[in-house]
Design a protein around this motif. Structure first.
Motif, PDB file in Angstrom:
ATOM      1  N   ALA A 109     -55.000 -31.768  -3.276  1.00 57.75           N
ATOM      2  CA  ALA A 109     -53.834 -32.646  -3.305  1.00 57.75           C
ATOM      3  C   ALA A 109     -53.797 -33.374  -4.642  1.00 57.75           C
ATOM      4  O   ALA A 109     -54.839 -33.602  -5.263  1.00 57.75           O
ATOM      5  CB  ALA A 109     -53.888 -33.646  -2.158  1.00 57.75           C
ATOM      6  N   PRO A 110     -52.630 -33.776  -5.122  1.00 58.98           N
ATOM      7  CA  PRO A 110     -52.573 -34.438  -6.425  1.00 58.98           C
ATOM      8  C   PRO A 110     -53.111 -35.861  -6.413  1.00 58.98           C
ATOM      9  O   PRO A 110     -53.511 -36.370  -7.450  1.00 58.98           O
ATOM     10  CB  PRO A 110     -51.075 -34.424  -6.766  1.00 58.98           C
ATOM     11  CG  PRO A 110     -50.393 -34.345  -5.445  1.00 58.98           C
ATOM     12  CD  PRO A 110     -51.286 -33.499  -4.576  1.00 58.98           C
ATOM     13  N   GLY A 111     -53.129 -36.515  -5.249  1.00 58.77           N
ATOM     14  CA  GLY A 111     -53.583 -37.899  -5.198  1.00 58.77           C
ATOM     15  C   GLY A 111     -52.612 -38.866  -5.853  1.00 58.77           C
ATOM     16  O   GLY A 111     -52.990 -39.979  -6.221  1.00 58.77           O
ATOM     17  N   THR A 112     -51.354 -38.424  -5.993  1.00 58.76           N
ATOM     18  CA  THR A 112     -50.363 -39.280  -6.638  1.00 58.76           C
ATOM     19  C   THR A 112     -48.976 -38.705  -6.367  1.00 58.76           C
ATOM     20  O   THR A 112     -48.819 -37.730  -5.625  1.00 58.76           O
ATOM     21  CB  THR A 112     -50.641 -39.377  -8.161  1.00 58.76           C
ATOM     22  OG1 THR A 112     -49.796 -40.367  -8.720  1.00 58.76           O
ATOM     23  CG2 THR A 112     -50.407 -38.047  -8.859  1.00 58.76           C
ATOM     24  N   ASP A 113     -47.960 -39.285  -6.997  1.00 58.85           N
ATOM     25  CA  ASP A 113     -46.594 -38.810  -6.854  1.00 58.85           C
ATOM     26  C   ASP A 113     -46.276 -37.765  -7.927  1.00 58.85           C
ATOM     27  O   ASP A 113     -47.028 -37.575  -8.884  1.00 58.85           O
ATOM     28  CB  ASP A 113     -45.624 -39.989  -6.973  1.00 58.85           C
ATOM     29  CG  ASP A 113     -45.792 -40.732  -8.287  1.00 58.85           C
ATOM     30  OD1 ASP A 113     -45.171 -40.323  -9.276  1.00 58.85           O
ATOM     31  OD2 ASP A 113     -46.567 -41.715  -8.327  1.00 58.85           O
ATOM     32  N   GLN A 114     -45.154 -37.090  -7.758  1.00 60.88           N
ATOM     33  CA  GLN A 114     -44.811 -35.992  -8.666  1.00 60.88           C
ATOM     34  C   GLN A 114     -44.566 -36.465 -10.100  1.00 60.88           C
ATOM     35  O   GLN A 114     -44.917 -35.778 -11.059  1.00 60.88           O
ATOM     36  CB  GLN A 114     -43.565 -35.267  -8.138  1.00 60.88           C
ATOM     37  CG  GLN A 114     -43.795 -34.543  -6.817  1.00 60.88           C
ATOM     38  CD  GLN A 114     -44.825 -33.436  -6.933  1.00 60.88           C
ATOM     39  OE1 GLN A 114     -44.695 -32.551  -7.770  1.00 60.88           O
ATOM     40  NE2 GLN A 114     -45.846 -33.483  -6.100  1.00 60.88           N
ATOM     41  N   MET A 115     -43.973 -37.635 -10.274  1.00 60.37           N
ATOM     42  CA  MET A 115     -43.723 -38.140 -11.623  1.00 60.37           C
ATOM     43  C   MET A 115     -45.039 -38.417 -12.350  1.00 60.37           C
ATOM     44  O   MET A 115     -45.205 -38.070 -13.526  1.00 60.37           O
ATOM     45  CB  MET A 115     -42.870 -39.413 -11.557  1.00 60.37           C
ATOM     46  CG  MET A 115     -42.445 -39.942 -12.921  1.00 60.37           C
ATOM     47  SD  MET A 115     -41.374 -41.396 -12.798  1.00 60.37           S
ATOM     48  CE  MET A 115     -39.944 -40.683 -11.967  1.00 60.37           C
ATOM     49  N   THR A 116     -45.995 -39.025 -11.630  1.00 57.60           N
ATOM     50  CA  THR A 116     -47.297 -39.292 -12.240  1.00 57.60           C
ATOM     51  C   THR A 116     -48.038 -37.990 -12.514  1.00 57.60           C
ATOM     52  O   THR A 116     -48.744 -37.866 -13.523  1.00 57.60           O
ATOM     53  CB  THR A 116     -48.138 -40.205 -11.327  1.00 57.60           C
ATOM     54  OG1 THR A 116     -47.384 -41.373 -11.011  1.00 57.60           O
ATOM     55  CG2 THR A 116     -49.434 -40.610 -12.001  1.00 57.60           C
ATOM     56  N   LEU A 117     -47.864 -37.004 -11.639  1.00 58.11           N
ATOM     57  CA  LEU A 117     -48.481 -35.706 -11.864  1.00 58.11           C
ATOM     58  C   LEU A 117     -48.024 -35.110 -13.191  1.00 58.11           C
ATOM     59  O   LEU A 117     -48.822 -34.554 -13.955  1.00 58.11           O
ATOM     60  CB  LEU A 117     -48.135 -34.764 -10.709  1.00 58.11           C
ATOM     61  CG  LEU A 117     -48.823 -33.399 -10.699  1.00 58.11           C
ATOM     62  CD1 LEU A 117     -50.329 -33.551 -10.605  1.00 58.11           C
ATOM     63  CD2 LEU A 117     -48.299 -32.553  -9.557  1.00 58.11           C
TER      64      LEU A 117
END
Length: 330
Positions: A109-117
């Motif tokens: 999982a990215p552990g964050t939102d798509q913009m932060t990714l």
């Protein structure tokens, strides 16, 4: 006796800034070491004001430098956010500095939102390559071959032990296929716990790292002198989960006397669904809860989240959990 470990969320609270959270995490590790805990892990999260462990490898170094023998690791590194080569360099360096004490748990999982990714310079679809990335990372941590042109220095040959983290069947299948230890996140995703463990054990293939399955189960445990006080302390965690559904994640809040005044009936159902396997209570209650969980899951290890607002109350909780588990103290 089942080994017990700690997952530290490195919480920034309404009373403690990020620096305080980081020093509190090291203090927890020092106490945990003397009380017989097996390992302490921190997790990678980004763009969350209430969690200070975004630079996970740096935090691990900070904690390891303040302790002597407890294992310290990532629970986990969200590998799709990074090039495997970079993670090999980081954790190989940690292993050189703290030999025999570093763990590397990996999640997809990215552990964050798509913009932060995107700010991390990663493709939102990079999680599709997770199995290949795990094997690439494993290869960089292995001894370098004579004709190997790209070597992760000083990581090559450190063979930092890898773990696969999961909250569904995907991680269970991958850990089984690669012959790696498996940690299930039942502290926030309890529904798939038993099916995932069964799948992992039934499909496990021995590897150079591990000859038989090793399953670690995540569980929220908050201990206090009485059941009533533990349940009151648990309202901090219950508010945090409620705020997830409100899209209002923020700093950790002090406990309140009546959680029913904070959440709506729907929020209560959602939050308590995620917290369904939590154990809150006195040492006797905690002991019974842990015994029942180990009996049900046949867990080889438990990893405990004790999310308490006040640092000293949290230290007391971790102390009581150690006593309830019968851990050997220094």
């Amino acid at each position: 006796m089942t080994p017990i470990s700690i997952l530290d969320l490195v919480r920034v609270t309404e009373a403690t800034d990020a620096a305080g959270a980081l020093y509190n995490a090291r203090d927890v590790a020092q106490h945990a070491e003397s009380w017989g805990y097996n390992r302490i892990w921190v997790a990678e999260h980004h763009n969350l004001a209430g969690i200070a462990s975004a630079a996970t490898s740096v935090v691990i170094g900070h904690i390891a430098a303040g302790t002597k023998k407890i294992r310290v690791g990532a629970g986990g590194i969200m590998l799709p956010n990074h090039a495997p080569y970079i993670i090999a360099e980081q954790f190989g360096t940690l292993e050189r500095l703290f030999p025999g004490r570093i763990d590397l748990g990996l999640g997809r999982a990215p552990g964050t939102d798509q913009m932060t990714l995107r700010a991390l310079r990663r493709d939102p679809g990079s999680s599709d390559h997770f199995p290949q990335d795990v094997m690439e990372l494993q290869a960089f941590l292995a001894p370098a071959q004579p004709d190997q042109r790209i070597v992760a220095i000083p990581a090559a040959g450190t063979e930092v032990p890898l773990w696969i983290l999961g909250s569904s069947n995907f991680g269970a299948m991958l850990a089984a296929e690669l012959g790696l230890p498996y940690a299930f996140a039942s502290h926030f995703a309890p529904d798939y716990l038993l099916p995932a463990l069964e799948l992992y054990r039934s499909r496990f293939k021995p590897s150079e790292q591990l000859d038989k399955p090793h399953a670690m189960v995540g569980v929220n445990i908050i201990a206090a002198d009485t059941d009533a006080e533990a349940k009151r302390l648990a309202t901090t965690q219950q508010m945090s989960f409620t705020n997830i559904f409100r899209g209002a994640r923020g700093l950790s809040k002090p406990p309140i006397d009546d959680i029913e005044t904070y959440w709506s009936p729907q929020e209560k159902v959602q939050a308590m669904g995620m917290l369904a396997r939590s154990i809150y209570g006195s040492p006797d209650t905690v002991r019974a809860g842990m015994d029942a969980l180990v009996k049900e899951t046949q867990a080889d290890e438990l990893i405990v989240v004790s999310d308490v607002f006040d640092h000293q109350a949290r230290i007391h909780s971790i102390d009581l959990i150690a006593q309830a588990a019968g851990l050997s103290r220094e």
